[in-house]
Write a protein that holds these residues in place. Structure first.
Motif, mmCIF file in Angstrom:
data_model
loop_
_atom_site.group_PDB
_atom_site.id
_atom_site.type_symbol
_atom_site.label_atom_id
_atom_site.label_comp_id
_atom_site.label_asym_id
_atom_site.label_seq_id
_atom_site.Cartn_x
_atom_site.Cartn_y
_atom_site.Cartn_z
ATOM 1 N N ILE A 62 -34.920 -6.133 7.958
ATOM 2 C CA ILE A 62 -35.040 -4.878 8.704
ATOM 3 C C ILE A 62 -33.683 -4.654 9.356
ATOM 4 O O ILE A 62 -33.367 -5.252 10.377
ATOM 5 C CB ILE A 62 -36.138 -4.939 9.785
ATOM 6 N N ALA A 63 -32.854 -3.828 8.728
ATOM 7 C CA ALA A 63 -31.491 -3.592 9.201
ATOM 8 C C ALA A 63 -31.453 -2.287 9.984
ATOM 9 O O ALA A 63 -31.670 -1.204 9.423
ATOM 10 C CB ALA A 63 -30.525 -3.542 8.022
ATOM 11 N N GLN A 68 -25.572 -2.982 10.679
ATOM 12 C CA GLN A 68 -26.491 -3.815 9.904
ATOM 13 C C GLN A 68 -26.758 -3.243 8.522
ATOM 14 O O GLN A 68 -26.704 -3.967 7.520
ATOM 15 C CB GLN A 68 -27.802 -4.001 10.664
ATOM 16 N N TYR A 69 -27.052 -1.938 8.429
ATOM 17 C CA TYR A 69 -27.404 -1.425 7.103
ATOM 18 C C TYR A 69 -26.196 -1.302 6.171
ATOM 19 O O TYR A 69 -26.328 -1.477 4.958
ATOM 20 C CB TYR A 69 -28.201 -0.123 7.176
ATOM 21 N N GLU A 70 -24.996 -1.041 6.700
ATOM 22 C CA GLU A 70 -23.814 -1.010 5.831
ATOM 23 C C GLU A 70 -23.573 -2.380 5.212
ATOM 24 O O GLU A 70 -23.238 -2.480 4.016
ATOM 25 C CB GLU A 70 -22.587 -0.557 6.617
ATOM 26 N N ALA A 71 -23.746 -3.434 5.994
ATOM 27 C CA ALA A 71 -23.550 -4.791 5.472
ATOM 28 C C ALA A 71 -24.552 -5.107 4.380
ATOM 29 O O ALA A 71 -24.219 -5.791 3.392
ATOM 30 C CB ALA A 71 -23.667 -5.804 6.610
ATOM 31 N N GLN A 72 -25.776 -4.632 4.506
ATOM 32 C CA GLN A 72 -26.778 -4.868 3.462
ATOM 33 C C GLN A 72 -26.345 -4.231 2.147
ATOM 34 O O GLN A 72 -26.435 -4.857 1.076
ATOM 35 C CB GLN A 72 -28.135 -4.305 3.900
ATOM 36 N N VAL A 193 -26.379 -11.189 7.907
ATOM 37 C CA VAL A 193 -25.633 -10.594 6.797
ATOM 38 C C VAL A 193 -24.352 -9.907 7.252
ATOM 39 O O VAL A 193 -23.297 -10.068 6.619
ATOM 40 C CB VAL A 193 -26.531 -9.634 5.982
ATOM 41 N N PRO A 194 -24.350 -9.125 8.354
ATOM 42 C CA PRO A 194 -23.085 -8.520 8.798
ATOM 43 C C PRO A 194 -22.001 -9.536 9.142
ATOM 44 O O PRO A 194 -20.807 -9.208 9.112
ATOM 45 C CB PRO A 194 -23.511 -7.727 10.052
ATOM 46 N N LYS A 195 -22.386 -10.771 9.476
ATOM 47 C CA LYS A 195 -21.396 -11.803 9.777
ATOM 48 C C LYS A 195 -20.784 -12.388 8.505
ATOM 49 O O LYS A 195 -19.706 -12.980 8.535
ATOM 50 C CB LYS A 195 -22.038 -12.915 10.607
#
Length: 212
Positions: A62-63, A68-72, A193-195
């Motif tokens: 759940i981004a 968060q969602y760009e990294a996904q 994920v963003p990391k």
């Protein structure tokens, strides 16, 4: 005059729709951009169609928010050597826009192949034209937040365990049937994920990656 889709570099412009379903130009742009994202073809321009507080949700994450969602989406390029769309069809032109999607993924390094059938829902703000949420429901469903919805028959069915275990192993996450912990793992995915995934800082950097 160039269309909005061409200005944004959207590659998927041949949108297939179910009989009786008609998309307006704004909806075609949103669907085309989302198809590009699922194909591992993100760009900052395409993601400019998303609201800053938008949400991407699937069975393992759940981004929430742009970071968060760009990294996904950029993570798909990092994780997979092949992404092949096998089928898509828009089945609803409402809000959300509903789309059936079938995609084949091959994981980098280990050549693990996985095909996922999804129902994708695209929510958007009609006034701003921005995407506010995308749900990617594997097999047409998302994990429920209540354990009571996992039946005894499912828990006793070994194939039920194998199906979900394979999904989690594919993404290198451990599987759990306890849905409150499952929800926690989905949230953890969105934070970690963003990391691990680098998102371009500007269009020039994006272009160097071949995303423009």
């Amino acid at each position: 005059m160039a269309s909005a889709g061409s200005d944004l570099g959207i590659e998927n412009t041949n949108i297939k729709t179910a009989p009786g379903v008609t998309l307006d130009e704004q909806q075609k742009t949103l669907v085309g951009s989302v198809l590009d994202l699922f194909a591992g073809r993100p760009s900052l321009k395409k993601l400019s169609l998303w609201d800053d507080d938008g949400v991407f949700e699937d069975n393992i994450t759940i981004a929430t928010g742009r970071k968060q969602y760009e990294a996904q989406w950029y993570g798909l390029q990092t994780a997979f050597s092949e992404i092949e769309r096998l089928h898509h069809e828009v089945v609803s032109a409402g809000n959300p826009i509903g789309m059936d999607l079938k995609t084949r993924y091959v994981t980098k390094g280990v050549s693990k192949e996985q095909t996922i059938d999804s129902r994708v829902n695209i929510f958007y703000d009609k006034d701003t034209g921005k995407i506010t949420k995308v749900q990617d429901k594997w097999g047409g469903e998302l994990p429920d937040s209540s354990f009571k919805n996992v039946s005894i028959e499912q828990l006793l069915d070994p194939w039920w365990w194998v199906h979900y275990a394979e999904g989690w192993a594919w993404w290198l996450w451990s599987f759990t049937w306890d849905t409150w912990l499952w929800e926690a793992m989905r949230n953890l995915n969105s934070v970690t994920v963003p990391k691990m995934v680098s998102v371009p800082k500007n269009d020039e950097e994006d272009a160097k990656r071949g995303n423009q």
